[in-house]
Motif scaffolding. Sequence first.
Motif, PDB file in Angstrom:
ATOM      1  N   PRO A  74       0.354 -29.120  12.679  1.00 15.75           N
ATOM      2  CA  PRO A  74       1.148 -27.889  12.771  1.00 15.75           C
ATOM      3  C   PRO A  74       2.410 -27.914  11.904  1.00 15.75           C
ATOM      4  CG  PRO A  74       1.356 -29.216  14.777  1.00 15.75           C
ATOM      5  CD  PRO A  74       0.228 -29.797  13.980  1.00 15.75           C
ATOM      6  N   ILE A  75       3.044 -29.082  11.783  1.00 21.01           N
ATOM      7  CA  ILE A  75       4.300 -29.131  11.021  1.00 21.01           C
ATOM      8  C   ILE A  75       4.006 -28.929   9.532  1.00 21.01           C
ATOM      9  CG2 ILE A  75       6.285 -30.572  10.406  1.00 21.01           C
ATOM     10  CD1 ILE A  75       6.082 -31.878  13.178  1.00 21.01           C
ATOM     11  N   VAL A  76       2.885 -29.498   9.081  1.00 18.87           N
ATOM     12  CA  VAL A  76       2.504 -29.333   7.674  1.00 18.87           C
ATOM     13  C   VAL A  76       2.136 -27.873   7.406  1.00 18.87           C
ATOM     14  CG1 VAL A  76       0.902 -30.082   5.867  1.00 18.87           C
ATOM     15  CG2 VAL A  76       1.653 -31.710   7.622  1.00 18.87           C
ATOM     16  N   ASP A 109      -6.163 -25.225  18.601  1.00 19.27           N
ATOM     17  CA  ASP A 109      -7.204 -26.135  19.077  1.00 19.27           C
ATOM     18  C   ASP A 109      -7.235 -27.381  18.192  1.00 19.27           C
ATOM     19  OD1 ASP A 109      -9.245 -27.196  20.507  1.00 19.27           O
ATOM     20  OD2 ASP A 109     -10.804 -25.850  19.735  1.00 19.27           O
ATOM     21  N   PRO A 110      -6.232 -28.259  18.353  1.00 18.98           N
ATOM     22  CA  PRO A 110      -6.122 -29.422  17.472  1.00 18.98           C
ATOM     23  C   PRO A 110      -7.306 -30.374  17.624  1.00 18.98           C
ATOM     24  CG  PRO A 110      -4.617 -29.633  19.329  1.00 18.98           C
ATOM     25  CD  PRO A 110      -5.180 -28.252  19.394  1.00 18.98           C
ATOM     26  N   SER A 111      -7.709 -30.971  16.504  1.00 18.20           N
ATOM     27  CA  SER A 111      -8.792 -31.946  16.577  1.00 18.20           C
ATOM     28  C   SER A 111      -8.510 -33.094  15.613  1.00 18.20           C
ATOM     29  CB  SER A 111     -10.130 -31.289  16.225  1.00 18.20           C
ATOM     30  OG  SER A 111     -10.216 -31.098  14.828  1.00 18.20           O
ATOM     31  N   THR A 112      -8.874 -34.296  16.021  1.00 15.35           N
ATOM     32  CA  THR A 112      -8.826 -35.496  15.178  1.00 15.35           C
ATOM     33  C   THR A 112      -9.393 -36.653  15.997  1.00 15.35           C
ATOM     34  OG1 THR A 112      -7.416 -37.195  14.154  1.00 15.35           O
ATOM     35  CG2 THR A 112      -6.405 -35.878  15.886  1.00 15.35           C
ATOM     36  N   ILE A 113      -9.957 -37.628  15.317  1.00 18.38           N
ATOM     37  CA  ILE A 113     -10.413 -38.836  16.014  1.00 18.38           C
ATOM     38  C   ILE A 113      -9.220 -39.651  16.525  1.00 18.38           C
ATOM     39  CG2 ILE A 113     -12.595 -39.037  14.736  1.00 18.38           C
ATOM     40  CD1 ILE A 113     -10.285 -41.598  13.732  1.00 18.38           C
ATOM     41  N   ILE A 127      -2.199 -33.114  18.726  1.00 18.98           N
ATOM     42  CA  ILE A 127      -1.143 -32.267  19.284  1.00 18.98           C
ATOM     43  C   ILE A 127      -0.915 -31.073  18.363  1.00 18.98           C
ATOM     44  CG2 ILE A 127       1.350 -32.202  19.813  1.00 18.98           C
ATOM     45  CD1 ILE A 127       1.070 -35.172  20.665  1.00 18.98           C
ATOM     46  N   GLY A 128      -0.929 -29.879  18.939  1.00 19.00           N
ATOM     47  CA  GLY A 128      -0.853 -28.660  18.127  1.00 19.00           C
ATOM     48  C   GLY A 128       0.497 -27.970  18.131  1.00 19.00           C
ATOM     49  N   ILE A 151       6.753 -34.474   5.182  1.00 17.95           N
ATOM     50  CA  ILE A 151       5.724 -34.602   6.215  1.00 17.95           C
ATOM     51  C   ILE A 151       4.441 -34.024   5.647  1.00 17.95           C
ATOM     52  CG2 ILE A 151       4.986 -33.927   8.546  1.00 17.95           C
ATOM     53  CD1 ILE A 151       7.954 -33.946   9.350  1.00 17.95           C
ATOM     54  N   ASP A 152       3.400 -34.860   5.623  1.00 17.02           N
ATOM     55  CA  ASP A 152       2.130 -34.468   5.011  1.00 17.02           C
ATOM     56  C   ASP A 152       1.013 -34.779   6.011  1.00 17.02           C
ATOM     57  OD1 ASP A 152       0.280 -33.626   3.113  1.00 17.02           O
ATOM     58  OD2 ASP A 152       0.559 -35.360   1.785  1.00 17.02           O
TER      59      ASP A 152
END
Length: 351
Positions: A224-226, A233-237, A243-244, A263-264
């Motif tokens: 979200p910051i990028v 609906d945040p997703s990542t392994i 966190i969204g 921040i990237d």
Amino acid sequence: THQWRGIIEEYRDRLPVSDTTPVVTLREGGTPLVPAQVLSERTGCEVHLKVEGANPTGSFKDRGMTMAITRAKEEGAKAVICASTGNTSASAAAYAVRAGMVSAVLVPQGKIALGKMGQALVHGAKILQVDGNFDDCLALARDLSDNYPVALVNSVNPVRIEGQKTAAFEIVDMLGDAPDVHVLPVGNAGNITAYWKGYKEYAADGVSRRTPRMWGFQASGSAPIVRGEIVKDPSTIATAIRIGNPASWQYALDARDESGGFIDEVTDREILRAYRLLAAQEGVFVEPASAASVAGLLKAAEQGEVDPGQRIVCTVTGNGLKDPDWAVAGAPQPVTVPVDAATAAERLGLA
Ligand code: F0G
């Protein structure tokens, strides 16, 4: 007979405690700053890893939790609550035991690593799996702490940040000055806020001569910051940083801008590549979210954004044992052998 006393005793004069504060500690902090040989070669820099998985419950959260539970105890709290992607809840549960308090934790259903769930369970936390993501859990935890007799120990509690800033002190104390660059994974953005506060404090008091540029990395599916907007609906392994809507969003932007950093984002593929490199080539086993800092450094280096000769510290935030699924997945199955040296030698390629 001398051992590290925990961050409150080691940095007492820089933390909000008094002589009568009942310190609740597991002797957290004092974690290794490990020179990273392969990363240094790849970047042409002097890269160090701040190995926060070496904390008592296996993540950096213990630095903030010793402060949060200590202050909750001082204020007479009987119960604490937090929302968590796993590590905060593991830490809260352990420190609550030390303080003789009840802990309640809210975690996103099905989205926390097994090791972290095991920690909360074995420490006797009251666990609710919420039918929602971390951001929903945090909203619920805030609501409960506003309306019921239970203290919130998420990093929206400012004493959490105070505790976590001690990692920056340790780095300066070890290196003699702040590094040129400090790299972190970013989820709820409390930790980047805390490091920046710590570095600024030491510089303001002349303990260090400078402050580092702060580089933060989010997972692409939860960035979200990028993106500059909430991710619904945040997703990542890397479930720890799934966190969204980070609570310390604005503070992360301040850390970025005041320090001249950025921040990237890094993809799950880049995270896993860094995760494997750390384990297989540096000997440091971290959880996937922690590898986001190193993935980010490698990405920046490949894009020519890393000037050689700099001193760089990457925080690796949590222990690999918390979430071993990714270590096992895709790895070759160990072979089974009889109790026979000739066969064993042959299978090991020794004969
Ligand atoms: N790395 C790990 C291993 C984490 O557990 C977290 C956050 C982060 C990085 C990101 O730090 O939120 O301060 O930007 N874990 C929280 C938790 C959200 O509930 O354990 P942040």
